[in-house]
Design an enzyme around this catalytic site. Structure first.
Site, PDB file in Angstrom:
ATOM      1  N   GLU A   1      35.545  37.832  47.053  1.00  0.00           N
ATOM      2  CA  GLU A   1      35.039  37.441  45.576  1.00  0.00           C
ATOM      3  C   GLU A   1      33.846  36.611  46.007  1.00  0.00           C
ATOM      4  O   GLU A   1      33.760  35.490  45.480  1.00  0.00           O
ATOM      5  CB  GLU A   1      36.059  36.951  44.904  1.00  0.00           C
ATOM      6  CG  GLU A   1      35.947  37.211  43.595  1.00  0.00           C
ATOM      7  CD  GLU A   1      37.046  36.703  42.604  1.00  0.00           C
ATOM      8  OE1 GLU A   1      37.112  36.955  41.456  1.00  0.00           O
ATOM      9  OE2 GLU A   1      38.164  36.331  43.100  1.00  0.00           O
TER      10      GLU A   1
ATOM     11  N   PRO B   1      35.855  43.091  51.940  1.00  0.00           N
ATOM     12  CA  PRO B   1      35.588  42.886  50.383  1.00  0.00           C
ATOM     13  C   PRO B   1      36.322  41.561  49.852  1.00  0.00           C
ATOM     14  O   PRO B   1      37.543  41.289  50.078  1.00  0.00           O
ATOM     15  CB  PRO B   1      36.242  43.980  49.601  1.00  0.00           C
ATOM     16  CG  PRO B   1      37.194  44.545  50.702  1.00  0.00           C
ATOM     17  CD  PRO B   1      36.730  44.292  52.063  1.00  0.00           C
TER      18      PRO B   1
END
Length: 280
Positions: free
Chosen positions: A35, A33
């Protein structure tokens, strides 16, 4: 790699989302994960310091940020080579591949502040024009789940954000010899911090309204509980995503350090003094 199931960590800046994503990445089973979708539609770049403020309402703050000597200001940032509004599907495919672990799980971090830009870029992909945000997400993220992280102390969150937009030091890593990377010394501004308190509060409320509109309850965690007891929070997230945790789950020592320091504490005290004076 095309994921079988996905999740989004829905957050606001300086809420602990980077730490949470770092810990989830370290499990090896919860995607990678990052951005991936922070680039704004008009620039292909993440939000710049002055873009946190309104150029007319906050002219003095914008001027202060624009003319500060920023780290690396002589090097112009450039968008990802794959990023283009006209061929955003190509970048999306790259992000899905980068963020997926071998077990087919994809993860990404998403801020409310650029949700509209991300949706606009997705609508440029063939077959997605005109879709509302939930429909867009269902179309591009299979078996989507949500995790929402918030920070209870909004003054501390806003202080952290005001420091970060001045220094562009968004995270603190220790290098091999344990030294910290030097940073530009930030300056206090009650007006900037007070505005950011309201902005962050509004963005949290917008996430709440989004989930209410969907009729779903995301898994909610706070920065405070994550900082105090990271392992139980990671277990809760994995349980929410129906991912079997590795046994044993060894999170190790996080590379990321809390950026709170004496300066932050002094600014928090000064903000509360200003607020108390205004109330008086």
């Amino acid at each position: 790699m095309t994921p079988d199931r996905c999740y989004l960590v829905c957050a606001t800046p300086r809420s602990g989302s980077t730490l949470l994503c770092h810990l989830l990445d370290g499990t090896g089973v919860a995607g990678h994960p990052e951005e991936y979708f922070e680039a704004l539609q008009h620039s292909g770049l993440p939000r710049q310091p002055v873009e946190y403020f309104d150029r007319e309402r906050h002219a003095n703050i914008v001027e202060r940020l624009a003319f500060r000597e920023m780290p690396g200001r002589d090097s112009r940032p450039t968008p990802n080579p794959l990023w283009s509004p006209e061929t955003y599907g190509r970048y999306l495919a790259w992000a899905l591949d980068q963020g997926t672990t071998p077990n087919g799980v994809f993860g990404a971090k998403l801020m409310w502040g650029y949700l509209g830009d991300f949706a606009g870029l997705l609508r440029g992909i063939e077959g997605l024009a005109g879709l509302r945000v939930p429909q867009l997400f269902d179309a591009v993220f299979p078996e989507l789940s949500y995790v929402q992280i918030t920070r209870t102390d909004k003054v501390r969150q806003a202080v952290s954000l005001w420091k970060a937009v001045q220094t562009q030091a968004w995270r603190r890593d220790r290098d091999s010899d344990g030294a910290h990377t030097p940073r530009v010394e930030p300056v206090f501004s009650f007006r900037a911090i007070n505005y950011l308190v309201r902005l962050l509060t509004a963005h949290d409320a917008s996430w709440d309204a989004y989930f209410l509109g969907l009729g779903i309850e995301p898994l909610k965690v706070t920065y405070e509980e994550l900082a105090e007891h990271p392992a139980p929070v990671v277990h809760r997230v994995l349980d929410h995503l129906a991912i079997d945790a590795p046994t044993p789950l060894d999170l190790g020592t996080p590379r990321l350090e809390a950026q709170t320091d004496e300066l932050s504490e002094d600014w928090v005290r000064r903000v509360h003094e200003h607020l108390a004076a205004l109330e008086g």
